[in-house]
Design an enzyme around this catalytic site. Structure first.
Site, PDB file in Angstrom:
ATOM      1  CG  HIS A  75       2.348  22.975 -17.574  1.00 52.68           C
ATOM      2  ND1 HIS A  75       2.850  22.968 -16.298  1.00 52.68           N
ATOM      3  CD2 HIS A  75       1.310  23.839 -17.544  1.00 52.68           C
ATOM      4  CE1 HIS A  75       2.141  23.767 -15.537  1.00 52.68           C
ATOM      5  NE2 HIS A  75       1.209  24.313 -16.272  1.00 52.68           N
ATOM      6  CG  ASN A  76      -0.701  19.841 -18.527  1.00 50.93           C
ATOM      7  OD1 ASN A  76       0.128  18.938 -18.641  1.00 50.93           O
ATOM      8  ND2 ASN A  76      -1.029  20.357 -17.354  1.00 50.93           N
TER       9      ASN A  76
END
Length: 351
Positions: free
Chosen positions: A257-258
């Protein structure tokens, strides 16, 4: 060798036509009308085949070459048998690839892989989905509510597209992929089994153990991205996970994620990119590279296979090792260890 069951060439071509496609110089123009029916490696060549030689180091291997035509550099030209037509080009492999794309468009153009057109009666398409003309949706695919899909895109068998996703034009989503919480640009290619937009791996300590952090971001995949089979791309926790234009990702890669991946990056198989990592444009990762979370890697960086990256890397550098370090430093350390090992062995033998 290209099996005609799977890869039927668009048409047979002449050596003259190949010279035009390759933007090369045919040494003997009298051979321009000689036909070529297949592409081949040096080990699988024959009198009907086109081959290429990229390096002068291969000179000794081609004295007995049997082929219709060879793409090579000027430096290799003299070593080619006189019976073989020669097309001289500065970049033989690139020229060979250009010819291959022209002869075998179904091997590189995902839209030609599908055996049907239109929307199958065995697909499930939500009534609120916006499907442009020219979209192909194969049997078993499920298209959620408020999905939009651009013209020329193929959604293959058993694909699941989650609610609200946007997919651009001329994309190919191969069998058994899943896409959720994601926006895809144009000409995106997802190979079989790709997973886009599932939860990121985020937990915080709680009274009864680990409590899950809500993952509220999206996945943004820009134009001309290709993602290999069984690769996973987690959606962002709060920010988005982004894969930049033109990036190519191999099979079995984990993107957490991210993560922010720049444009035209190359990521080889089995890499693991932890949460909130930033990769600059044109960066290349060898196979099985692991990157610690919150690391920033600059543009045009090269990281050797099986490296473990624990620290930020500036633009343009080459790193290797676990933990990874600048290539020259890593090589000096390896050389020092080998020297120490040799010294120890020599001392033992003297005893």
């Amino acid at each position: 060798m290209a099996d005609p069951i799977f890869y039927e060439p668009l048409s047979n071509v002449t050596i003259g036509q190949i010279a035009d496609l390759a933007n090369g110089v045919l040494v003997d123009g009298s051979l321009a009308n000689r036909p070529v029916s297949r592409l081949a490696s040096l080990n699988d060549s024959g009198p009907d085949a086109l081959v290429f030689i990229e390096s002068k180091k291969l000179e000794l291997d081609v004295s007995g070459l049997k082929a219709a035509c060879v793409l090579c550099t000027e430096a290799v030209r003299a070593s080619i048998p006189k019976s073989v037509a020669i097309i001289v080009t500065r970049h033989p492999q690139q020229a060979f690839a250009a010819v291959g794309r022209a002869l075998y468009p179904n091997a590189v153009n995902a839209h030609l892989w599908s055996g049907q057109t239109g929307i199958s009666s065995h697909a499930i398409v939500h009534e609120t989905a916006e499907i442009e003309d020219g979209v192909t949706i194969e049997p078993g695919a499920i298209i959620g509510s408020h999905v939009s899909i651009g013209s020329g895109t193929v959604i293959a068998a058993n694909v699941v597209i989650g609610n609200g996703c946007k997919i651009g034009r001329d994309c190919y989503v191969a069998p058994s992929c899943s896409v959720q919480y994601a926006f895809l640009g144009n000409r995106v290619l997802l190979h079989p089994g790709v997973r886009i937009g599932q939860d990121g791996f985020g937990y915080v300590p709680g009274k009864a153990g680990l409590d899950k952090m809500p993952q509220l971001g999206r996945v943004i995949i820009q134009d001309n991205v290709e993602i290999g089979a069984n690769t996973t791309v987690d959606r962002g926790a709060l920010a988005d996970t982004v894969i930049g234009e033109g990036t190519k990702i191999d099979n079995l890669v984990q993107i957490a994620h991210n993560v922010q991946i720049g444009r035209h990056c190359v990521i080889a198989a089995q890499c693991g990119i932890s949460g909130s990592v930033i990769l600059g444009d044109m960066t290349r990762l060898g196979g099985s590279v692991g990157i610690k979370d919150h690391v920033t890697i600059g543009a045009s960086v090269e990281i050797a296979a099986a490296s473990g990256v624990m620290n930020d890397i500036p633009d343009g550098e080459r790193w290797a090792g676990a933990p990874a370090q600048p290539f020259k430093q890593w090589f000096r350390e390896i050389a020092s260890v080998r020297a120490m090992t040799r010294t120890k062995k020599e001392s033992s033998s003297d005893d």
